[in-house]
Design a protein around this motif. Structure first.
Motif, mmCIF file in Angstrom:
data_model
loop_
_atom_site.group_PDB
_atom_site.id
_atom_site.type_symbol
_atom_site.label_atom_id
_atom_site.label_comp_id
_atom_site.label_asym_id
_atom_site.label_seq_id
_atom_site.Cartn_x
_atom_site.Cartn_y
_atom_site.Cartn_z
ATOM 1 N N ILE A 1 0.840 -1.202 0.000
ATOM 2 C CA ILE A 1 0.000 0.000 0.000
ATOM 3 C C ILE A 1 0.872 1.247 0.000
ATOM 4 O O ILE A 1 0.613 2.200 -0.753
ATOM 5 C CB ILE A 1 -0.982 -0.036 1.189
ATOM 6 C CG1 ILE A 1 -2.037 -1.130 0.964
ATOM 7 C CG2 ILE A 1 -1.648 1.326 1.396
ATOM 8 C CD1 ILE A 1 -2.926 -1.416 2.161
ATOM 9 N N GLU A 2 1.925 1.246 0.788
ATOM 10 C CA GLU A 2 2.836 2.402 0.817
ATOM 11 C C GLU A 2 3.508 2.613 -0.531
ATOM 12 O O GLU A 2 3.600 3.743 -1.016
ATOM 13 C CB GLU A 2 3.874 2.230 1.924
ATOM 14 C CG GLU A 2 3.273 2.386 3.298
ATOM 15 C CD GLU A 2 4.300 2.329 4.416
ATOM 16 O OE1 GLU A 2 5.511 2.455 4.127
ATOM 17 O OE2 GLU A 2 3.876 2.171 5.558
ATOM 18 N N ARG A 3 3.973 1.539 -1.151
ATOM 19 C CA ARG A 3 4.602 1.660 -2.477
ATOM 20 C C ARG A 3 3.605 2.220 -3.487
ATOM 21 O O ARG A 3 3.954 3.040 -4.336
ATOM 22 C CB ARG A 3 5.100 0.297 -2.964
ATOM 23 C CG ARG A 3 6.327 -0.180 -2.249
ATOM 24 C CD ARG A 3 6.798 -1.492 -2.824
ATOM 25 N NE ARG A 3 7.753 -2.105 -1.926
ATOM 26 C CZ ARG A 3 8.195 -3.335 -2.072
ATOM 27 N NH1 ARG A 3 7.774 -4.081 -3.079
ATOM 28 N NH2 ARG A 3 9.065 -3.835 -1.228
ATOM 29 N N PHE A 4 2.362 1.757 -3.382
ATOM 30 C CA PHE A 4 1.330 2.260 -4.282
ATOM 31 C C PHE A 4 1.130 3.763 -4.093
ATOM 32 O O PHE A 4 1.122 4.524 -5.061
ATOM 33 C CB PHE A 4 0.008 1.522 -4.056
ATOM 34 C CG PHE A 4 -1.127 2.105 -4.842
ATOM 35 C CD1 PHE A 4 -1.253 1.828 -6.194
ATOM 36 C CD2 PHE A 4 -2.046 2.946 -4.243
ATOM 37 C CE1 PHE A 4 -2.281 2.387 -6.942
ATOM 38 C CE2 PHE A 4 -3.076 3.510 -4.974
ATOM 39 C CZ PHE A 4 -3.198 3.224 -6.329
ATOM 40 N N PHE A 5 0.964 4.207 -2.855
ATOM 41 C CA PHE A 5 0.740 5.631 -2.598
ATOM 42 C C PHE A 5 1.943 6.478 -3.013
ATOM 43 O O PHE A 5 1.785 7.616 -3.446
ATOM 44 C CB PHE A 5 0.408 5.884 -1.132
ATOM 45 C CG PHE A 5 -0.994 5.471 -0.745
ATOM 46 C CD1 PHE A 5 -2.064 5.622 -1.610
ATOM 47 C CD2 PHE A 5 -1.240 4.941 0.506
ATOM 48 C CE1 PHE A 5 -3.352 5.252 -1.253
ATOM 49 C CE2 PHE A 5 -2.524 4.568 0.884
ATOM 50 C CZ PHE A 5 -3.587 4.727 -0.005
ATOM 51 N N GLU A 6 3.146 5.926 -2.898
ATOM 52 C CA GLU A 6 4.348 6.660 -3.333
ATOM 53 C C GLU A 6 4.328 6.900 -4.843
ATOM 54 O O GLU A 6 4.769 7.943 -5.310
ATOM 55 C CB GLU A 6 5.612 5.891 -2.941
ATOM 56 C CG GLU A 6 5.911 5.949 -1.462
ATOM 57 C CD GLU A 6 7.021 5.005 -1.036
ATOM 58 O OE1 GLU A 6 7.449 4.136 -1.843
ATOM 59 O OE2 GLU A 6 7.461 5.105 0.120
ATOM 60 N N THR A 7 3.813 5.937 -5.589
ATOM 61 C CA THR A 7 3.800 6.051 -7.051
ATOM 62 C C THR A 7 2.478 6.589 -7.601
ATOM 63 O O THR A 7 2.391 6.896 -8.783
ATOM 64 C CB THR A 7 4.104 4.682 -7.704
ATOM 65 O OG1 THR A 7 3.134 3.725 -7.272
ATOM 66 C CG2 THR A 7 5.509 4.216 -7.350
ATOM 67 N N HIS A 8 1.456 6.682 -6.765
ATOM 68 C CA HIS A 8 0.144 7.188 -7.173
ATOM 69 C C HIS A 8 -0.341 8.223 -6.143
ATOM 70 O O HIS A 8 -1.363 8.022 -5.472
ATOM 71 C CB HIS A 8 -0.869 6.042 -7.272
ATOM 72 C CG HIS A 8 -0.530 5.025 -8.308
ATOM 73 N ND1 HIS A 8 0.397 4.028 -8.096
ATOM 74 C CD2 HIS A 8 -0.990 4.869 -9.571
ATOM 75 C CE1 HIS A 8 0.480 3.290 -9.190
ATOM 76 N NE2 HIS A 8 -0.340 3.787 -10.097
ATOM 77 N N PRO A 9 0.365 9.346 -6.020
ATOM 78 C CA PRO A 9 0.007 10.313 -4.975
ATOM 79 C C PRO A 9 -1.355 10.973 -5.178
ATOM 80 O O PRO A 9 -1.925 11.506 -4.231
ATOM 81 C CB PRO A 9 1.133 11.348 -5.050
ATOM 82 C CG PRO A 9 1.665 11.228 -6.433
ATOM 83 C CD PRO A 9 1.506 9.781 -6.820
ATOM 84 N N ASP A 10 -1.899 10.917 -6.396
ATOM 85 C CA ASP A 10 -3.190 11.540 -6.671
ATOM 86 C C ASP A 10 -4.327 10.526 -6.755
ATOM 87 O O ASP A 10 -5.358 10.787 -7.396
ATOM 88 C CB ASP A 10 -3.110 12.344 -7.970
ATOM 89 C CG ASP A 10 -2.127 13.495 -7.862
ATOM 90 O OD1 ASP A 10 -2.019 14.077 -6.763
ATOM 91 O OD2 ASP A 10 -1.453 13.792 -8.863
ATOM 92 N N TYR A 11 -4.156 9.375 -6.125
ATOM 93 C CA TYR A 11 -5.199 8.353 -6.128
ATOM 94 C C TYR A 11 -6.502 8.986 -5.624
ATOM 95 O O TYR A 11 -6.556 9.507 -4.512
ATOM 96 C CB TYR A 11 -4.764 7.187 -5.227
ATOM 97 C CG TYR A 11 -5.742 6.041 -5.132
ATOM 98 C CD1 TYR A 11 -6.039 5.265 -6.244
ATOM 99 C CD2 TYR A 11 -6.348 5.725 -3.917
ATOM 100 C CE1 TYR A 11 -6.919 4.198 -6.152
ATOM 101 C CE2 TYR A 11 -7.220 4.653 -3.817
ATOM 102 C CZ TYR A 11 -7.505 3.898 -4.936
ATOM 103 O OH TYR A 11 -8.379 2.837 -4.841
ATOM 104 N N PRO A 12 -7.575 8.974 -6.446
ATOM 105 C CA PRO A 12 -8.762 9.758 -6.118
ATOM 106 C C PRO A 12 -9.768 9.099 -5.174
ATOM 107 O O PRO A 12 -10.677 9.773 -4.687
ATOM 108 C CB PRO A 12 -9.400 9.976 -7.491
ATOM 109 C CG PRO A 12 -9.059 8.723 -8.243
ATOM 110 C CD PRO A 12 -7.657 8.365 -7.768
ATOM 111 N N LEU A 13 -9.634 7.803 -4.930
ATOM 112 C CA LEU A 13 -10.652 7.103 -4.141
ATOM 113 C C LEU A 13 -10.253 7.008 -2.670
ATOM 114 O O LEU A 13 -9.078 6.863 -2.352
ATOM 115 C CB LEU A 13 -10.872 5.699 -4.709
ATOM 116 C CG LEU A 13 -11.409 5.658 -6.143
ATOM 117 C CD1 LEU A 13 -11.388 4.240 -6.681
ATOM 118 C CD2 LEU A 13 -12.808 6.252 -6.207
#
Length: 186
Positions: free
Chosen positions: A136-148
């Motif tokens: 989850i952390e790796r995802f948020f690092e690479t997708h900082p504008d995740y809208p959901l």
């Protein structure tokens, strides 16, 4: 929430910490003594009563609080529909983005665009919960504008968040409905 399936948390007014349901507690019968306070960064247990231990999924909540600045409450549940949905994530890929239908309920997430093209993050269900939190952390690092305001651990359950407990609960209700639509449309 069914029996002990899931956990609830809220940021503390004490710096860099949050309260989360203790491990093994029946969610329908919670009292103040059924929560423990944990550090957001070190996952150190800061306050506990009656020898309670933090939930195994504490690391997932901590990841949400570290990366989602508007998250002041997080709810993780194990719903029937979230357990029925399968997107075939793998240990190697760790997560994938999956399209969600542009149904009316997404307005509950504050998304007002007509027929938006949205994708939810779905994570591989590692047996070691800390590996899920790392994904989850790796995802948020690479997708900082995740809208959901939610992510899904495949064949396990969603974690939703909001600026308040009421916001997080509204998001949970919307996610539950969304997953019902998705399971019935397969």
């Amino acid at each position: 929430m069914f029996a002990t399936a899931g956990n609830l948390s809220v940021k503390s007014n004490l710096e860099n910490s949050f309260w989360i349901t203790a491990s093994g507690k029946h969610k329908g019968h919670l009292t103040e003594d059924d929560f423990v306070r944990t550090s957001i960064f070190g996952l150190e247990l800061l306050e506990s009563s009656q020898g309670n231990k933090a939930s195994a999924e504490t690391s997932i909540h901590a990841s949400i609080y570290r990366f989602q600045k508007k998250a002041n409450a997080a709810l993780h549940v194990h719903t029937l529909d979230s357990n029925l949905l399968s997107f075939h994530t793998t240990q190697t890929e760790r997560f994938k983005l999956v399209p969600i239908p542009p149904i009316e309920i997404i307005k509950a997430f504050g998304i007002w665009e007509e027929r938006p093209n949205l994708q939810m993050a779905v994570f591989y269900n590692f047996g070691n919960v800390k590996q899920i939190a790392e994904s989850i952390e790796r995802f948020f690092e690479t997708h900082p504008d995740y809208p959901l305001p939610f992510v899904l651990v495949e064949e396990h359950g969603p974690t939703v968040w909001g600026n308040s407990i009421q916001d997080a609960n509204r998001h949970l209700e919307a996610v539950s409905f969304l997953f019902q639509v998705m399971t019935r449309s397969k």
